[in-house]
Scaffold this motif. Structure first.
Motif: not given
Length: 60
Positions: A37-60
């Motif tokens: 997703t990050g490669r296909q959408h360079p406008e997204l941050t790493v954190e945004e991409c990770m949260r799409m698939y891992f919503p339970e991640l703590p806020t950085f």
């Protein structure tokens, strides 16, 4: 099974590699999707991409 030798000088790299080893195959698939997703959408941050698939991640 193929193994690779990785030189680790940064403790955070070592922690990340340990985390990868402990991940289930389902979690690894989600991580691959996040990177794709990050490669296909360079406008997204790493954190945004990770949260799409891992919503339970703590806020950085």
């Amino acid at each position: 099974m193929k193994t690779e030798t990785v030189l680790v000088s940064d403790p955070t790299t070592e922690e990340f590699l340990e985390l990868l080893r402990d991940m289930s195959s389902h979690e690894k698939d989600l991580l691959r999707q996040a990177f794709k997703t990050g490669r296909q959408h360079p406008e997204l941050t790493v954190e945004e991409c990770m949260r799409m698939y891992f919503p339970e991640l703590p806020t950085f």
